[in-house]
Every structure is written in C-alpha cells, then in structure tokens.
Design a protein around this motif. Sequence first.
Motif, PDB file in Angstrom:
ATOM      1  N   CYS A 140     -15.379  -1.582  -4.389  1.00  0.00           N
ATOM      2  CA  CYS A 140     -14.589  -1.147  -3.233  1.00  0.00           C
ATOM      3  C   CYS A 140     -15.380  -0.117  -2.435  1.00  0.00           C
ATOM      4  O   CYS A 140     -15.951   0.810  -3.010  1.00  0.00           O
ATOM      5  CB  CYS A 140     -13.269  -0.519  -3.681  1.00  0.00           C
TER       6      CYS A 140
ATOM      7  N   ARG B  57     -14.267   4.477 -11.565  1.00  0.00           N
ATOM      8  CA  ARG B  57     -14.451   4.155 -10.149  1.00  0.00           C
ATOM      9  C   ARG B  57     -14.687   2.651 -10.024  1.00  0.00           C
ATOM     10  O   ARG B  57     -15.423   2.058 -10.805  1.00  0.00           O
ATOM     11  CB  ARG B  57     -15.665   4.935  -9.603  1.00  0.00           C
TER      12      ARG B  57
ATOM     13  N   SER C 136       0.828  -1.211   0.000  1.00  0.00           N
ATOM     14  CA  SER C 136       0.000   0.000   0.000  1.00  0.00           C
ATOM     15  C   SER C 136       0.860   1.258   0.000  1.00  0.00           C
ATOM     16  O   SER C 136       0.460   2.295  -0.523  1.00  0.00           O
ATOM     17  CB  SER C 136      -0.960   0.014   1.197  1.00  0.00           C
TER      18      SER C 136
ATOM     19  N   ALA D 208      -4.648  -2.443  -4.917  1.00  0.00           N
ATOM     20  CA  ALA D 208      -4.469  -1.624  -6.121  1.00  0.00           C
ATOM     21  C   ALA D 208      -2.998  -1.613  -6.534  1.00  0.00           C
ATOM     22  O   ALA D 208      -2.662  -1.701  -7.716  1.00  0.00           O
ATOM     23  CB  ALA D 208      -4.978  -0.207  -5.874  1.00  0.00           C
TER      24      ALA D 208
ATOM     25  N   VAL E 231     -11.773   4.084  -4.953  1.00  0.00           N
ATOM     26  CA  VAL E 231     -10.650   3.577  -5.745  1.00  0.00           C
ATOM     27  C   VAL E 231     -10.959   3.842  -7.216  1.00  0.00           C
ATOM     28  O   VAL E 231     -12.065   3.579  -7.672  1.00  0.00           O
ATOM     29  CB  VAL E 231     -10.454   2.060  -5.528  1.00  0.00           C
TER      30      VAL E 231
ATOM     31  N   SER F 204     -13.980   1.955  -0.384  1.00  0.00           N
ATOM     32  CA  SER F 204     -13.165   3.170  -0.467  1.00  0.00           C
ATOM     33  C   SER F 204     -13.211   3.693  -1.893  1.00  0.00           C
ATOM     34  O   SER F 204     -13.412   2.920  -2.830  1.00  0.00           O
ATOM     35  CB  SER F 204     -11.712   2.855  -0.108  1.00  0.00           C
TER      36      SER F 204
ATOM     37  N   THR G 146      -7.142  -1.846   0.681  1.00  0.00           N
ATOM     38  CA  THR G 146      -7.581  -1.603  -0.692  1.00  0.00           C
ATOM     39  C   THR G 146      -6.447  -1.014  -1.515  1.00  0.00           C
ATOM     40  O   THR G 146      -6.203  -1.395  -2.660  1.00  0.00           O
ATOM     41  CB  THR G 146      -8.785  -0.641  -0.675  1.00  0.00           C
ATOM     42  N   ARG G 147      -5.720  -0.081  -0.908  1.00  0.00           N
ATOM     43  CA  ARG G 147      -4.592   0.546  -1.588  1.00  0.00           C
ATOM     44  C   ARG G 147      -3.511  -0.504  -1.900  1.00  0.00           C
ATOM     45  O   ARG G 147      -2.878  -0.474  -2.951  1.00  0.00           O
ATOM     46  CB  ARG G 147      -4.034   1.647  -0.678  1.00  0.00           C
TER      47      ARG G 147
ATOM     48  N   ALA H 274      -3.609   3.607 -10.625  1.00  0.00           N
ATOM     49  CA  ALA H 274      -4.707   3.543  -9.659  1.00  0.00           C
ATOM     50  C   ALA H 274      -4.516   4.588  -8.579  1.00  0.00           C
ATOM     51  O   ALA H 274      -3.386   4.969  -8.268  1.00  0.00           O
ATOM     52  CB  ALA H 274      -4.764   2.148  -9.030  1.00  0.00           C
ATOM     53  N   THR H 275      -5.644   5.030  -8.043  1.00  0.00           N
ATOM     54  CA  THR H 275      -5.599   5.887  -6.867  1.00  0.00           C
ATOM     55  C   THR H 275      -6.462   5.238  -5.802  1.00  0.00           C
ATOM     56  O   THR H 275      -7.517   4.673  -6.099  1.00  0.00           O
ATOM     57  CB  THR H 275      -6.141   7.309  -7.158  1.00  0.00           C
ATOM     58  N   ALA H 276      -5.989   5.291  -4.574  1.00  0.00           N
ATOM     59  CA  ALA H 276      -6.736   4.774  -3.434  1.00  0.00           C
ATOM     60  C   ALA H 276      -6.269   5.569  -2.219  1.00  0.00           C
ATOM     61  O   ALA H 276      -5.088   5.894  -2.110  1.00  0.00           O
ATOM     62  CB  ALA H 276      -6.461   3.284  -3.236  1.00  0.00           C
TER      63      ALA H 276
ATOM     64  N   MET I 162     -11.397  -4.642  -9.251  1.00  0.00           N
ATOM     65  CA  MET I 162     -10.310  -3.886  -9.895  1.00  0.00           C
ATOM     66  C   MET I 162      -9.759  -4.663 -11.092  1.00  0.00           C
ATOM     67  O   MET I 162      -9.531  -4.095 -12.156  1.00  0.00           O
ATOM     68  CB  MET I 162      -9.151  -3.645  -8.907  1.00  0.00           C
TER      69      MET I 162
END
Length: 146
Positions: free
Chosen positions: A56, A52, A33, A89, A60, A58, A85-86, A76-78, A132
């Motif tokens: 998730c 999006r 992460s 990703a 993401v 969150s 979750t990050r 990816a952004t998280a 994802m």
Amino acid sequence: MSDPVLPASLAEIRDDFLELPESERLQLLLEFSQELPPVPAEYEGHPELYERVAECQSPVFIVIDVDDDDVVAMHATAPPEAPTTRGFASILAQGITGLTSDEVLAIPADFPQSIGLTRVVSPLRISGMTGMLMRAKRQVQAKRHD
C-alpha cells in the motif's frame, strides 16, 4: 451465489458490491472506509505490534489476534486521507474478524479481484488489498493455536 471456500461474512460483502452498478461501488467502498473498526486499547500507541503493508502506498498497518478458541480478530489502521485503502482495510477487518483460523487461511487469494472494483480503482490499490490479505493470512498461520 455461495462459495464453498469464501466465508459468509466476506461473501456477503462481495455480493453487496456486485449487486450495485459499477458506478456506485466506489461509494460503498467509501462507506466502508468510514466504518473501519477502532483498534483495541492495548494496541493504541504501540506501532511496533503492527505490521506495515508495504504493497500500500498509504501507511497501512495490520495486526491479527487469534484467541484460545481459534477465533481471529483483524485490526487495521489506515489514514482517513486514503479512503480507498482504508475501505479495503475495513472490508477485511470486518470480514475476517470472528472467523476461525482455518476459515481465514482458506480465503481465496483473489478475493480482492472478486468484489467488482477492478475497473473503478487502480490495480495498485487492488494489489494493496491483496497484500493486506496475504499478511493477515501469514499472521494467522503464525499465531494459531495448533
């Protein structure tokens, strides 16, 4: 353990998790992460370019690039406050980037279940990672240069 379908980049990540005792796998996920690659400058401030990941909880977002040589890059952004979750990703972004579109499309749908985290994170989070992966594959399919 070689998998004919799983690209080496993802197989290596999977094996790194499976070599650890279950109790230490979450720590490796947290390390991932912190290693989520930053998005390229052209995507900064352009959320409309991202998709999006609804699975998730969150926020993401992912975006896939396929260049003229059929090489895929996943961005990816998280949020930092969603480290699990990050981490997922980050695993996908690092494992998918550099593959060809065919290699990405061949990644087994159950890859998220194969990395040995199903007992240490909630099924909802695993399904988020599956979401994802499915979105990444769909974007690759749409953007590949046939």
